[in-house]
Motif scaffolding. Structure first.
Motif, PDB file in Angstrom:
ATOM      1  N   LYS A 101      37.439  38.872  31.552  1.00 34.64           N
ATOM      2  CA  LYS A 101      38.793  39.350  31.839  1.00 34.64           C
ATOM      3  C   LYS A 101      39.222  40.451  30.871  1.00 34.64           C
TER       4      LYS A 101
ATOM      5  N   MET B  40      38.544  47.685  33.717  1.00 37.11           N
ATOM      6  CA  MET B  40      38.240  47.625  35.147  1.00 37.11           C
ATOM      7  C   MET B  40      37.073  48.529  35.486  1.00 37.11           C
TER       8      MET B  40
ATOM      9  N   LYS C  30      35.154  51.265  37.897  1.00 40.74           N
ATOM     10  CA  LYS C  30      35.642  52.457  38.566  1.00 40.74           C
ATOM     11  C   LYS C  30      36.058  52.142  40.005  1.00 40.74           C
ATOM     12  N   SER C  31      35.307  51.230  40.645  1.00 42.97           N
ATOM     13  CA  SER C  31      35.613  50.880  42.032  1.00 42.97           C
ATOM     14  C   SER C  31      36.901  50.063  42.144  1.00 42.97           C
ATOM     15  N   GLU C  32      37.351  49.437  41.062  1.00 42.08           N
ATOM     16  CA  GLU C  32      38.552  48.610  41.102  1.00 42.08           C
ATOM     17  C   GLU C  32      39.817  49.359  40.703  1.00 42.08           C
TER      18      GLU C  32
ATOM     19  N   PRO D 256      43.004  51.390  41.076  1.00 37.65           N
ATOM     20  CA  PRO D 256      43.820  51.591  42.271  1.00 37.65           C
ATOM     21  C   PRO D 256      43.904  53.069  42.648  1.00 37.65           C
TER      22      PRO D 256
END
Length: 166
Positions: free
Chosen positions: A89, A93, A95-97, A99
């Motif tokens: 956690k 993030m 790159k695909s996540e 927004p």
């Protein structure tokens, strides 16, 4: 002499014999394929068992300790500190996540970036020194994802690990 009914019965018997033979032949081919696949599965299971045994030998603690002692001069290994471990956690993030920005916000920021670059170009041409890099960098700047802090309620002693075994 043969009647037409006898000829029809002979034709039906020949046809059913041919159909029965083709069904039997197909069934034998399927049985052979099943035996071949079972042999492949057994070979793969044996390979997996062999690899697991090899992994167990390669990862024995006393073997690893000997290797560490033998190559300590070259590798300069140090124990991992507990502060070096993080939870999934806490990682940034992927790159695909990230927004996707809103289209209206992108148009507004592009318009303001164009106006800013035009103003800086006018000011730079008045000063005699071109400086458009700052405007381009601010137009392309996006917020950097920040990892979530660890919660107090989580077990900090628990570390998520993967397992080789099933």
């Amino acid at each position: 002499m043969l009647k037409t009914f006898d000829l029809v019965l002979i034709g039906v018997m020949t046809a059913t014999a041919a159909v029965t033979y083709t069904i039997k032949h197909r069934a034998e081919l399927k049985v052979e394929e099943v035996h071949r696949l079972e042999a492949e599965i057994k070979l793969e299971k044996d390979t997996i068992d062999l690899l697991k045994a090899d992994w167990a030998l390669q990862s024995q603690p006393n073997r690893l300790e000997r290797l560490v002692k033998a190559y300590n001069e070259e590798l300069k290994l140090q124990p991992t500190e507990s502060t070096a471990l993080v939870h999934a956690k806490e990682l940034p993030m992927l790159k695909s996540e990230v927004p996707v920005p809103d289209v209206t916000e992108a148009k507004a920021s592009a318009k303001s970036a164009t106006e800013a670059s035009a103003k800086s170009a006018t000011v730079a041409s008045a000063k005699g020194a071109p400086d458009t890099k700052g405007a381009q960098a601010s137009a392309k700047a996006q917020p950097i994802p920040v990892p979530a802090p660890r919660g107090e309620a989580e077990d900090a002693d628990q570390i998520e690990t993967g397992s080789v075994e099933e």
